[in-house]
Design an enzyme around this catalytic site. Structure first.
Site, PDB file in Angstrom:
ATOM      1  N   GLU A 188       2.563   6.855   0.262  1.00 19.74           N
ATOM      2  CA  GLU A 188       1.303   6.258   0.733  1.00 19.74           C
ATOM      3  C   GLU A 188       1.446   4.728   0.760  1.00 19.74           C
ATOM      4  O   GLU A 188       1.031   4.064   1.711  1.00 19.74           O
ATOM      5  CB  GLU A 188       0.144   6.683  -0.183  1.00 19.74           C
ATOM      6  CG  GLU A 188      -1.225   6.267   0.351  1.00 19.74           C
ATOM      7  CD  GLU A 188      -2.377   6.698  -0.546  1.00 19.74           C
ATOM      8  OE1 GLU A 188      -2.134   7.332  -1.599  1.00 19.74           O
ATOM      9  OE2 GLU A 188      -3.537   6.415  -0.178  1.00 19.74           O
ATOM     10  N   GLU A 204      -7.503   8.831  -9.136  1.00 18.24           N
ATOM     11  CA  GLU A 204      -8.202   9.538  -8.048  1.00 18.24           C
ATOM     12  C   GLU A 204      -7.342  10.699  -7.532  1.00 18.24           C
ATOM     13  O   GLU A 204      -7.816  11.833  -7.370  1.00 18.24           O
ATOM     14  CB  GLU A 204      -8.518   8.552  -6.927  1.00 18.24           C
ATOM     15  CG  GLU A 204      -9.097   9.164  -5.658  1.00 18.24           C
ATOM     16  CD  GLU A 204      -8.385   8.669  -4.407  1.00 18.24           C
ATOM     17  OE1 GLU A 204      -7.778   9.508  -3.709  1.00 18.24           O
ATOM     18  OE2 GLU A 204      -8.420   7.443  -4.132  1.00 18.24           O
ATOM     19  N   HIS A 205      -6.045  10.430  -7.297  1.00 18.24           N
ATOM     20  CA  HIS A 205      -5.152  11.499  -6.834  1.00 18.24           C
ATOM     21  C   HIS A 205      -5.075  12.624  -7.862  1.00 18.24           C
ATOM     22  O   HIS A 205      -5.147  13.801  -7.524  1.00 18.24           O
ATOM     23  CB  HIS A 205      -3.736  10.937  -6.634  1.00 18.24           C
ATOM     24  CG  HIS A 205      -3.497  10.394  -5.272  1.00 18.24           C
ATOM     25  ND1 HIS A 205      -2.529  10.892  -4.440  1.00 18.24           N
ATOM     26  CD2 HIS A 205      -4.103   9.401  -4.576  1.00 18.24           C
ATOM     27  CE1 HIS A 205      -2.533  10.216  -3.313  1.00 18.24           C
ATOM     28  NE2 HIS A 205      -3.470   9.299  -3.364  1.00 18.24           N
ATOM     29  N   HIS A 239      -6.550   4.220  -8.430  1.00 15.84           N
ATOM     30  CA  HIS A 239      -6.195   5.044  -7.284  1.00 15.84           C
ATOM     31  C   HIS A 239      -5.330   6.244  -7.692  1.00 15.84           C
ATOM     32  O   HIS A 239      -5.503   7.359  -7.210  1.00 15.84           O
ATOM     33  CB  HIS A 239      -5.467   4.168  -6.255  1.00 15.84           C
ATOM     34  CG  HIS A 239      -4.858   4.921  -5.122  1.00 15.84           C
ATOM     35  ND1 HIS A 239      -3.514   5.223  -5.068  1.00 15.84           N
ATOM     36  CD2 HIS A 239      -5.410   5.469  -4.010  1.00 15.84           C
ATOM     37  CE1 HIS A 239      -3.261   5.912  -3.965  1.00 15.84           C
ATOM     38  NE2 HIS A 239      -4.387   6.075  -3.302  1.00 15.84           N
TER      39      HIS A 239
END
Lengths: 425, 444
Positions: free
Chosen positions: A141, A69-70, A66
């Site tokens: 997040e 991905e950022h 993840h």
């Protein structure tokens, strides 16, 4: 290029390019938009891996897929998002347990946007400073999900169901685990999982497939890649029994949320078998707990549930689970009720009329989802990486039999595979 | 694709969109009446009571099973809110019959069922069935209470309702928990009858309709038959869209003093939610609406916007930071989720972005990126039948007959000066902060 036609009228164009990239195009004549996803078969469960030539498995910090991905959205020239805006597209990305997907939708400049997508995902740029900066954003997040009762009750459930399988770890990791991420580990994961041979480019919408395929070929031909790596993930031995039969967390909620779930003990699975299993369990759960079931109405009458009550069955290659539940004032009573519905159904079996009704409903609902390019893209790619064909859903539903449905029902819901997750104030 | 064909008689409206693009046919029935403190809670419960039974299908189970038989038709009722109006809604979707053999003829039954839910609900000896009223009272209480579970939505709702305090727009969509206990089956039935008698009724259908004119007429007749008071009422009513034309307008930007109000609420949360509500006085039908739409986009509509770039990318303070414009009330609302301890700093950076726009700090690049991104959003709506009908409906309520193409053209003509002028119409009204249990006090 191979063309596959489906009975509902859809046609799928596909080709594997020389560098290994799998391209799948699903034209939808009359649509203004085109929705494109570029997906790697790499998600949060891939926390240990090795490629040929290496003796040992590399274990990476939780949440790194993840995090990667950022970070892909940053290039040497800066942030990639405004570039998509320049060509009138809206871009995004998401990471699941077993894949990471980069996407855009546009109504114009498809070629420019396609090149942008392929180029930014195939050009990593990580620095110590930009990696550190991202920890603050992802930290928020993670906090956002920690406050979200639906996310919390679900992640806690997986932690209770699974003893070993990394599906029990949050996709974004924790604030502590992401603190350990460095640009070096990001590059290592990138090199391993972002080879075109491990990726799928999927487009759905109003375009001309031959032209689009040519654009993709042209873009890829300009770049050179090493040979397709063989990625070796260590086998996961997940015991049959759950880790904890019951878990409870406390959050500021108006009433408790309760999920009752059974993990799938069927072992690794893919392709048609996987799709069929998912649809069988789906029809069974809908017959037992859907809005047209006597149980749903009884629980509503008793005030045990509200309209948020639902069921879900998900099956991936190495894990799977059936989940039932929602808001309830009495988690224990709801758990007992769900269990007694299942016990009773195992005795009597699902009745033929109910089975037919739920099967027909599932076909109708599936057809209506085909209008949403975003939904189709997500469904198609997710099944493709699990070796299954999303567009076969209607046909497979048409072939289900009552006997098999009842066999699935009687085999699936074993007591040692059950866990209950509750979030309450 | 064509435009909506409009048919109406008095307060009854049928809006049809003929298209072969989709595999699904959609129906949306919207019955709207002004929001009032006295009626808001009972009106909110009525659409849910509709799903409990009709004369022909006397239980929720009967309705659920019957709609399953209609090739899995999805049928839901809902209570909505648009500006000062409260909406009782029925939504239905079913596979398009021209694309699936098994769907032949099903849609007629879906129309019939949808209208039946709203106009012929099950009647007990004293209004709605006592048993279902008891059940719905408990469900409605939970429905209201559970709005506090999603902290992002909860904080946004708290902030915008406070901006609208003292106005009908400031009433919550679902009503008030404290009203529920005293409601009786007879009172709810009377509210239901009043709703049918006095409201504006809009029926939308999107799909592969063979003869729209014939269908439009036939549906108007069907509505007149099933809403018997309609023709009588229409003789005295003000004609089409009477309720909305009178009431729908932007919340005034001025007239409340210039000092914003600061509210801090504390709950057991890890992340703070910081929200800002601005009044603009600019709604859908205002000359400045296209410019305000672009201004909102530059401020916080996209990942290239000022809020995303400065609050998230530059300062690393938040995962989300965005703004949105409500075209009916003219409220611009900013939302972000932050570490509770940095609220003051986040507030400073956010308000600096708004001030920068007011002072003309808007680049050509920001303008062009935003116009491009907004155009893409609107063009994509062409592929989304439900969004398309909702946009058409908002336009109808605002009394403006402007199609998406025209709005896009106007948006493209917006200049930097227009954006700065529109930005200067933002008046900060409310700062709402949902914070954790510990920490310093925020605001003044």
């Amino acid at each position: 290029m191979e063309i596959n036609k489906f009975p509902m009228g859809e046609a799928v164009y596909q080709e594997r390019l020389q560098n290994g990239l799998q391209v799948v195009l699903l034209p939808k004549p009359g649509f203004a938009q085109t929705f494109v996803t570029f997906t790697t078969h790499y998600g949060s469960v891939d926390r240990a891996f090795r490629t040929h030539g290496h003796k040992d498995y590399t274990v990476v910090p939780d949440g790194i897929a993840h995090f990667l991905e950022h970070k892909m959205f940053e290039s040497e020239k800066g942030d990639v998002f405004p570039e998509f805006s320049r060509y009138g597209a809206s871009a995004n990305a998401f990471t699941t347990f077993d894949l990471t997907s980069y996407l855009f939708s546009c109504t114009d400049n498809l070629r420019e946007n396609l090149n942008l997508l392929l180029d930014f995902v195939q050009d990593p740029y990580f620095t110590d400073a930009n990696v550190e900066k991202e920890k603050g954003i992802i930290g928020q997040e993670i906090q956002m999900y920690n406050d979200n009762p639906d996310a919390r009750v679900f992640y806690d459930l997986l932690k209770a169901l699974y003893q070993e399988h990394p599906v029990r770890i949050e996709i974004a990791g924790t604030i502590d685990s992401i603190a350990k991420i460095t640009k070096e580990t990001l590059y290592e994961c990138y090199e391993t999982f972002y080879h075109p041979g491990n990726m799928v480019l999927f487009a759905v919408g109003g375009f001309e497939p031959e032209t689009v395929l040519e654009w993709i070929r042209e873009n890829q031909a300009k770049k050179s890649f090493s040979d397709v790596p063989v990625i070796d993930r260590p086998p996961i031995t997940e015991p049959t029994a759950v880790k904890m039969a019951q878990t409870t967390a406390h959050l500021a909620v108006s009433q408790p949320k309760c999920l009752v779930a059974w993990k799938d003990a069927a072992g690794p699975m893919s392709g048609h078998d996987l799709l069929e299993r998912e649809l069988y369990l789906g029809v069974v759960l809908d017959a037992l707990f859907g809005r047209s079931s006597p149980a749903y109405q009884e629980m509503m009458d008793e005030g045990l549930i509200d309209q948020g009550f639902s069921w879900e069955f998900e099956r991936a290659e190495t894990y799977g689970f059936a989940v039932i539940g929602g808001n309830t004032p009495q988690p224990e009573k709801l758990t007992d009720k769900i269990q007694s519905v299942i016990d009773e159904a195992c005795q009597t079996g699902v009745l033929e009329a109910e089975f037919e009704r739920c099967r027909k409903k599932a076909i109708g609902r599936f057809l209506t989802t085909l209008d949403s390019p975003g939904y189709v893209a997500r469904g198609y790619v997710s099944y493709l990486l699990r070796g299954a064909q999303f567009l076969d859903t209607a046909a497979v539903l048409g072939e289900l039999t009552l006997d098999e449905a009842n066999r699935h029902l009687r085999e699936y819901f074993a007591p040692e595979r059950r866990a209950v997750s509750v979030v309450q104030a | 694709m064509g435009e909506f064909q409009v048919y109406h008689r008095g307060r009854l409206h049928v809006h049809l969109l003929q298209t072969t693009q989709f595999r699904t046919r959609h129906l949306s029935l919207k019955i709207c009446r002004p929001l009032h403190r006295d009626s808001v809670t009972k009106s909110a419960m009525i659409p849910y009571l509709w799903m409990d039974g009709t004369s022909r299908l006397p239980s929720p189970l009967d309705i659920a099973r019957y709609s399953d038989e209609l090739f899995g038709a999805l049928i839901r009722t809902n209570v909505g809110k648009r500006g000062p109006l409260q909406l009782a809604e029925v939504y239905a979707s079913v596979p398009e019959e021209s694309r699936a053999e098994e769907a032949r003829g099903v849609f007629d039954d879906v129309v019939k069922l949808s209208l039946e839910l709203a106009t012929d609900p099950l009647r007990g000896p004293s209004g709605f069935s006592t048993e279902f009223v008891k059940r719905e009272k408990s469900l409605h209480q939970k429905r209201i209470a559970s709005q506090a579970d999603d902290k992002i939505a909860y904080a946004m709702e708290k902030c915008t309702l406070h901006v609208c305090r003292g106005l009908p727009e400031g009433l919550p969509r679902l009503g008030f928990e404290e009203d529920i206990e005293a409601l009786t089956p007879a009172e709810l039935w009377a509210a239901h009858e009043q709703l049918l008698k006095e409201s504006d009724v809009y029926l939308y259908i999107v799909g592969d309709i063979k003869e729209p004119d014939a269908m439009g007429e036939q549906l108007l007749e069907q509505l007149e038959r099933q809403l018997p008071a309609a023709s009588a009422a229409s003789a005295t009513s003000l004609g089409s869209a009477a309720v909305s034309k009178e009431l729908v307008r932007a919340i005034p930007a001025d007239g409340r003093g210039d000092e914003p109000e600061f509210i801090t609420e504390r709950q057991q949360v890890q992340q703070g939610k910081l929200n800002f509500g601005f009044r603009t006085g600019v709604s859908y039908d205002d000359e400045d609406y296209p410019a305000l739409l672009v201004a909102n986009g530059i401020l916080g509509g996209f990942p290239h916007s000022k809020l995303f770039r400065n609050v998230r990318e530059k300062e690393s303070l938040a995962y989300y930071a965005s703004s949105r414009l409500d075209g009916l009330s003219g409220i611009v609302a900013i939302q972000t989720g932050i570490e509770p301890g940095v609220a003051e700093r986040a507030q400073q950076i956010i308000l600096e972005q708004v001030d920068a726009m007011k002072q003309g700090d808007v680049s050509d690049e920001e303008l062009h990126l935003t116009q491009g991104a907004l155009a893409n959003q609107y063009r994509q709506v062409m592929d989304q039948p439900v969004s398309r009908l909702e946009i058409h409906f908002s336009g109808t309520l605002a009394g403006i007959d402007r199609d998406v193409e025209t709005l896009m053209k106007r948006m493209h003509e917006v200049s930097r000066e227009d954006v700065v002028r529109a930005s200067n119409r933002l008046r900060l009204d409310t700062v709402y902060f949902l914070s954790s249990q510990e920490g310093e006090t925020h605001g003044n």
